[in-house]
Design a protein around this motif. Sequence first.
Motif, short mmCIF file in Angstrom:
data_model
loop_
_atom_site.label_atom_id
_atom_site.label_comp_id
_atom_site.label_asym_id
_atom_site.label_seq_id
_atom_site.Cartn_x
_atom_site.Cartn_y
_atom_site.Cartn_z
N ALA A 188 -51.52 4.05 53.00
CA ALA A 188 -50.50 4.27 53.81
C ALA A 188 -50.71 3.77 55.05
O ALA A 188 -52.03 3.62 55.89
N SER A 189 -49.72 2.91 55.73
CA SER A 189 -49.75 2.30 56.80
C SER A 189 -48.47 3.11 57.74
O SER A 189 -47.50 3.34 57.41
N PHE A 190 -48.92 3.23 59.16
CA PHE A 190 -48.02 3.58 60.08
C PHE A 190 -48.04 2.65 61.27
O PHE A 190 -48.90 1.88 61.52
N GLN A 191 -46.95 2.60 61.83
CA GLN A 191 -46.62 1.68 62.81
C GLN A 191 -46.04 2.60 64.13
O GLN A 191 -44.81 3.26 63.79
N THR A 192 -46.09 2.04 65.33
CA THR A 192 -45.21 2.22 66.62
C THR A 192 -43.99 1.47 66.53
O THR A 192 -43.94 0.62 65.81
N TYR A 193 -42.95 2.04 66.94
CA TYR A 193 -41.56 1.48 66.63
C TYR A 193 -41.56 0.22 67.65
O TYR A 193 -41.99 0.36 68.81
N GLU A 194 -40.96 -0.81 67.21
CA GLU A 194 -40.58 -1.91 67.95
C GLU A 194 -39.30 -2.55 67.60
O GLU A 194 -39.05 -2.40 66.36
N GLU A 195 -38.69 -3.39 68.29
CA GLU A 195 -37.51 -4.10 68.27
C GLU A 195 -38.02 -5.49 67.45
O GLU A 195 -39.04 -5.75 67.49
N GLY A 196 -36.99 -6.09 66.42
CA GLY A 196 -37.41 -7.21 65.69
C GLY A 196 -35.99 -7.82 65.05
O GLY A 196 -34.99 -7.23 65.31
N ALA A 216 -51.34 14.76 54.06
CA ALA A 216 -52.90 14.48 54.42
C ALA A 216 -53.14 13.27 55.34
O ALA A 216 -53.90 13.25 56.40
N ALA A 217 -52.46 12.10 54.96
CA ALA A 217 -52.68 10.96 55.81
C ALA A 217 -52.19 11.06 56.93
O ALA A 217 -52.78 10.79 58.11
N GLY A 218 -50.77 11.62 57.00
CA GLY A 218 -49.91 11.49 58.22
C GLY A 218 -50.50 12.57 59.28
O GLY A 218 -50.34 12.28 60.53
N ARG A 219 -51.31 13.51 58.99
CA ARG A 219 -51.70 14.58 59.78
C ARG A 219 -52.79 13.81 60.47
O ARG A 219 -53.56 14.61 61.57
N THR A 220 -53.69 12.76 60.19
CA THR A 220 -54.75 12.10 60.96
C THR A 220 -54.25 11.12 61.93
O THR A 220 -54.96 10.22 62.44
N VAL A 221 -52.76 10.77 62.02
CA VAL A 221 -52.09 9.78 62.61
C VAL A 221 -51.58 9.92 63.80
O VAL A 221 -51.05 11.18 63.91
N PRO A 222 -51.55 9.38 65.22
CA PRO A 222 -50.76 9.80 66.21
C PRO A 222 -49.27 10.07 65.82
O PRO A 222 -48.62 9.43 65.18
N ALA A 223 -48.78 11.02 66.84
CA ALA A 223 -47.44 11.37 66.33
C ALA A 223 -46.39 10.28 66.63
O ALA A 223 -45.21 10.37 66.14
N ASP A 224 -46.74 9.38 67.61
CA ASP A 224 -45.74 8.35 67.75
C ASP A 224 -45.78 7.04 66.66
O ASP A 224 -45.11 6.18 66.94
N ARG A 225 -46.76 7.14 65.98
CA ARG A 225 -46.47 6.17 64.56
C ARG A 225 -46.12 6.74 63.34
O ARG A 225 -46.32 8.00 62.97
N HIS A 226 -44.97 6.05 63.01
CA HIS A 226 -44.43 6.81 61.72
C HIS A 226 -44.73 5.77 60.36
O HIS A 226 -44.90 4.45 60.45
N GLY A 264 -55.20 0.39 65.00
CA GLY A 264 -55.08 -0.71 66.04
C GLY A 264 -53.98 -0.58 66.69
O GLY A 264 -53.57 0.67 67.20
N ARG A 265 -53.45 -1.54 67.74
CA ARG A 265 -52.72 -1.25 68.85
C ARG A 265 -51.26 -1.00 68.36
O ARG A 265 -50.61 -0.16 69.09
N SER A 266 -50.75 -1.34 67.24
CA SER A 266 -49.49 -1.10 66.77
C SER A 266 -49.45 -0.35 65.37
O SER A 266 -48.74 0.44 64.95
N PHE A 267 -50.65 -0.84 64.60
CA PHE A 267 -50.50 0.10 63.30
C PHE A 267 -51.90 0.84 63.03
O PHE A 267 -53.15 0.64 63.54
N THR A 268 -51.72 1.92 62.03
CA THR A 268 -52.86 2.60 61.72
C THR A 268 -52.75 2.72 60.30
O THR A 268 -51.84 2.80 59.56
N THR A 269 -53.98 2.59 59.53
CA THR A 269 -54.02 2.49 58.32
C THR A 269 -55.07 3.84 57.69
O THR A 269 -55.92 3.87 58.11
#
Length: 288
Positions: free
Chosen positions: A106-114, A46-56, A84-89
């Motif tokens: 649940a928190s979702f994030q766009t991919y980034e190097e680190g 349910a939470a994931g279906r409200t989040v842009p597809a590029d955020r995991h 947010g720009r990188s994270f979705t809650t």
Amino acid sequence: MSQALHDLLDLLDLEQIEENIFRGQSRSAVVPRVFGGQVAAQALVAAGRTVPADRHAHSLHAYFLRMGDPGAPIVYNVERIRDGRSFTTRRAVAVQHGRPIFALSASFQTYEEGLDHQTPMPPAPDPATLPTSQERLRGYGHLDAEIVARFMESREAIDLRYVDEPPYGQFGEPREPHSQVWFRTNGKLADDPLLHVVLATYVSDMTLLDSVLLAHGRGGWAVGDVVGASLDHAMWFHRPFRADEWLLYDQESPTAHGGRGLGQARIYTQDGRLAISVIQEGLVRVPR
């Protein structure tokens, strides 16, 4: 894909009834209540279906509030906490009969190097050399036939293989509070990353408190010497993985006290990558 896995995917495929409201069906598992892993997995869907597809999904934190009724649907209300720009809650609350039974953040994030490091994978035998859960269950003559049937039905969608005897298979003598289980789905899944995270969430509630029971030589509810239930659950998804490929669930219990037991675990891919960390506290009561 096995029919059992097909049925499980149907169970996790929620109906959207409003922009932020979803409805899922429920069913009993081994015990006559809704399996906690099912509610957690559906809430994450349910939470994931409200989040842009590029955020995991990279983490979830949840509380089990009330026992779920397997005879009634579950409504999931999703609150869009932050984009947010990188994270979705997101926050998802599961409701039955007008009362909340489960709450997840649940928190979702766009991919980034680190930075990148991990704890090495512990030694474990090849899963192909281990008996399936069903094969082990058939050898437990001390368990009631109905209990064995429930266990086997609840795990038909998952190929789950204990490295050592589970607590209900060999009990009476305390053992090291450590348990290892290999698991994967009984069939291939689509490539959707959320689906693999959801299936891992579903399985994560099956065996995590085993190590608590092992420390005390208890067999659990299956032999009637412990009453238990999940209280809270947290997961961190570190690296990509597939739930239809072998994952090693390395579990241990650092403590139990006050009617509660703590389980913590790491989940590795077969080639040694640390994919997930898990912590759960559960109710663990000895009947009087």
